[in-house]
Design a protein around this motif. Sequence first.
Motif, short mmCIF file in Angstrom:
data_model
loop_
_atom_site.label_atom_id
_atom_site.label_comp_id
_atom_site.label_asym_id
_atom_site.label_seq_id
_atom_site.Cartn_x
_atom_site.Cartn_y
_atom_site.Cartn_z
N SER A 64 10.56 -25.37 27.30
CA SER A 64 10.01 -26.33 26.33
C SER A 64 10.19 -27.70 26.63
N ALA A 65 9.75 -28.89 26.04
CA ALA A 65 9.92 -30.21 26.21
C ALA A 65 11.27 -30.66 25.69
N SER A 66 11.80 -29.95 24.71
CA SER A 66 13.30 -30.43 24.38
C SER A 66 14.09 -29.74 25.46
N GLU A 67 13.95 -28.39 25.92
CA GLU A 67 14.91 -27.96 26.88
C GLU A 67 14.76 -28.92 28.39
N ILE B 75 18.41 -45.63 30.22
CA ILE B 75 17.06 -44.95 29.90
C ILE B 75 16.69 -45.43 28.18
N GLU B 76 15.83 -46.02 27.98
CA GLU B 76 15.64 -46.39 26.79
C GLU B 76 14.82 -44.98 25.82
N LYS B 77 14.06 -44.37 26.75
CA LYS B 77 13.57 -43.15 25.83
C LYS B 77 13.36 -41.99 26.74
N ILE B 78 13.47 -40.66 26.17
CA ILE B 78 13.15 -39.42 26.93
C ILE B 78 12.13 -38.75 25.90
N GLY B 79 10.98 -38.44 26.24
CA GLY B 79 10.43 -37.35 25.46
C GLY B 79 9.02 -37.19 25.84
N PRO B 80 8.44 -36.21 24.93
CA PRO B 80 7.00 -35.93 25.39
C PRO B 80 6.10 -37.15 25.07
N MET B 81 5.09 -37.28 25.81
CA MET B 81 4.03 -38.53 25.93
C MET B 81 3.46 -38.82 24.36
N ILE B 82 3.02 -37.78 23.66
CA ILE B 82 2.48 -37.92 22.62
C ILE B 82 3.40 -38.58 21.73
N LEU B 83 4.79 -38.07 21.46
CA LEU B 83 5.71 -38.34 20.67
C LEU B 83 6.06 -40.07 20.86
#
Length: 90
Positions: free
Chosen positions: A52-55, A76-84
């Motif tokens: 999953s994206a969170s994993e 690292i400013e942000k890590i996450g799914p593109m849509i979020l």
Amino acid sequence: MIMYDTGMIIGRFQPFHLGHSIILDRALDQCNKVIVVIGSAQESRTPLNPLSASEREQIIIDSFVNSFDSNSLEKIEKIGPMILLLENML
């Protein structure tokens, strides 16, 4: 060496491997801050996208504990799914 204000890395990170680690390390060396975008975040538990994206996000964060300088995590400013990430930018 040229320093950039912001770098962006986009990948599925299925799984996060040495090649991803090398690219991220270079970005951290050359940029004041880095955004890590997790692609195909809507997909999980399939043969092509088992995590999953969170994993995937947690694996990337955990890699800092094992292989990166802990100060690099602050860059690292942000890590996450593109849509979020896109929703938060609007």
